[in-house]
Design an enzyme around this catalytic site. Structure first.
Site: not given
Ligand code: APR
Length: 231
Positions: A89-90, A105, A171, A173
């Site tokens: 959302v940034d 999102h 990046g 999960s």
């Molecule tokens: N560079 C690349 N990947 C990274 C880094 C980095 N510096 N640091 C962490 N990660 C990876 C982690 O290994 C993980 O797989 O980024 C991922 C972050 O996962 P989440 O925290 O689950 O974020 P995201 O997948 O974007 O979440 C999806 O969940 O809460 C909601 O709406 C929110 O959009 C978000 C959605």
């Protein structure tokens, strides 16, 4: 014609800019309960708390800048027709110079009417307050897709992924649907690259992993994409 490069990004994309991810160790969902800050029910129960949660995120966003990963994806526009699809959302992709960014999102810097969802405004500054109203007199809420809400931008995202010549994931999960399912709309011959220091759970055989943070990972991606450029 430039090849179509579609990039799905998640919180890890902005981690090196100082924005916390959600599910890593120390992630936001360790400190906050999703059901208290990121659902329509939370908004009904305690809008002040929800507003404060997003005000804090918004305030912090003003102190952050795009990192090498964002800049590297913007640079790829020289050689590819790049479409970013982000769960973030940034606005760091936009600030890095990416010209086509679809937010699945929502967007932190925007707010919308609780009554008329099409009345969307750019918030002036970081603070949304109780009593801030749309032009028709209804309370404004964060322009964020909360858990349990529809993801209307999927309608645009799916054909983008179907038409991709190359698909990249950075990046995320891949825990949250429908975004996590987008990869499955790629054509069977479309190569898929995943940039993430921790391999997310993907079963597709064709996926090539770059197990690095976004900054370095996108640089390595540039090298892997050398052979795909089309002039
Ligand atoms: N560079 C690349 N990947 C990274 C880094 C980095 N510096 N640091 C962490 N990660 C990876 C982690 O290994 C993980 O797989 O980024 C991922 C972050 O996962 P989440 O925290 O689950 O974020 P995201 O997948 O974007 O979440 C999806 O969940 O809460 C909601 O709406 C929110 O959009 C978000 C959605």
């Amino acid at each position: 014609m430039k090849k179509k490069l579609v990039v799905l990004t998640g919180a890890g994309m902005s981690q090196e800019s100082g924005i916390r991810t959600f599910r890593d160790m120390g992630g936001l969902w360790e400190e906050y309960d999703i059901s208290e800050v990121a659902t329509p029910e939370a908004w009904e129960r305690n809008p002040e708390l929800v507003m404060q949660f997003y005000n804090d995120r918004r305030k912090q966003l003003y102190e952050c800048s795009p990192n090498a990963g964002h800049l590297g994806l913007a640079e790829l526009e020289q050689d590819f027709d790049v479409q970013i699809i982000t769960q973030n959302v940034d606005d760091l992709h936009e600030r890095a110079g990416s010209s086509k960014v679809l937010h699945l999102h929502g967007e932190l810097k925007k707010v919308r009417s609780t009554r008329y969802p099409d009345l969307i405004y750019e918030l002036d500054g970081w603070e949304l307050k109780f009593g801030d109203l749309c032009e028709k007199g209804h309370q404004l809420r964060p322009h964020i897709v909360w858990f349990g809400e529809e993801v209307p931008a999927m309608e645009q995202a799916v054909p983008m992924v179907e038409q991709a010549d190359i698909f990249v994931v950075v990046g995320t999960s891949l825990n949250v649907y429908p975004a996590a399912g987008l990869m499955h709309y790629t054509h069977k011959d479309t190569p898929v690259f995943v940039v993430d220091p921790e391999r997310p759970p993907v079963s597709m055989k064709k996926v090539q992993f770059i197990e690095e943070k976004a900054g370095l990972g996108v640089r390595l991606l540039h090298e892997r994409l050398q052979n795909f450029r089309n002039f």
